[in-house]
Design a protein around this motif. Sequence first.
Motif: not given
Length: 389
Positions: A226-228, A370-374
């Motif tokens: 779990d990283r968010g 998240e595509m822009y915050f991988p």
Amino acid sequence: FLLYVLAEVGRVQGKPAGDLGRTVALYEVRDRLDHYGKALLALALHLQDPEGQAERVQALLTDLNNAAIVEATGAHWEEADQDWWNWNTDTRSTAIILDALARLDPENGLAPNVVRWLMVARQDGHWETTQETAWALIALTDWMVTTGELQADYAWGVQLNGRVLETGSFNRETVLDEKVLQVAVADLFRDQANRLVIEKGAGPGRLYYTAHLRAFLPVEEVQPLDRGIIVRRQYCRPPEPGQQEAGTCEPVTTAHVGDLLQVQLTLIAPHDLYYVVVEDPLPAGAEAVDTSLKTSSVVGQAPELRRVDPRDPFAGYGGWGWWWFSQTELRDEKVVLFATRLPKGTYQYTYQVQLGLAGEYRVIPPTAYEMYFPEVFGRGAGMVFTIER
């Protein structure tokens, strides 16, 4: 907001304006203000009396720092309640707070990540509402003026374990360029820590960077992470009508050729997410057969669709939220979902797979990111699934 506007008028006209007495009185009940209200109050106090109100301004900024939601490469704020009367949203609050940081505390370590979060929240060159767009443009403009980002003129360098990987420089003509460097895992130390050094030389401008490490393990050794985002997958036998309640699932790890299994993919978003990709790899001996993917929110409150009025009987259709996912794809090797914006909450996606080839298969874990915050991502557990004849 009115006190802030009056103070801004005084700054523009170059003469005293505003109502310092009422502004200080509002400060005394600041705990009743939303996050964006505290940011506007800090600006109003500073504009009217920079030196005399410095302590109060700092107290407000400290409150905002403590309330920030910080993820791997982004920071933002979420209000406890929706302020419909002032057209406020969490994105608008975040933009107003960034403006306060840019003008009152430009060295604040949160600010660069707030900028990145705002830029990802933008869609097709604008934000979701006119209020969000207006405040985001104000905040980002003040931020660029404060930091001098567009006037970049500095050198940079990257070292790994004392070895120079590359050096270069940025100026006004190249400020929008980006550089990607890669190092093989085999070239890293195995028995000691690896030291990555990213340096920015003297000169105006900001240097933004991210660092990622990709490694591969045997599937059965991969544990949930779990990283968010939290994601989980289960294979189940489809319930017989009337035998099981909707949403229940008895996991199986073994089935027979020709069986039709139900896949339950559960996703938990602790906070609002943007440009989310969910990928669920299939066992090599199976294929997805249901082209309709159901999405339901299972949180025990109004499903945290931050801009939906829970009192409206049509604002959520009883908790179903499939419309958040703008696209779903059933590919040969995996199922993929895309969401431009995913409000915080718990979601469940159900589809079916047909088992067609016997064997013991190592199934790659499901992932969401998240595509822009991988760096904001979640991973389920790897598993071994057996298909018998």
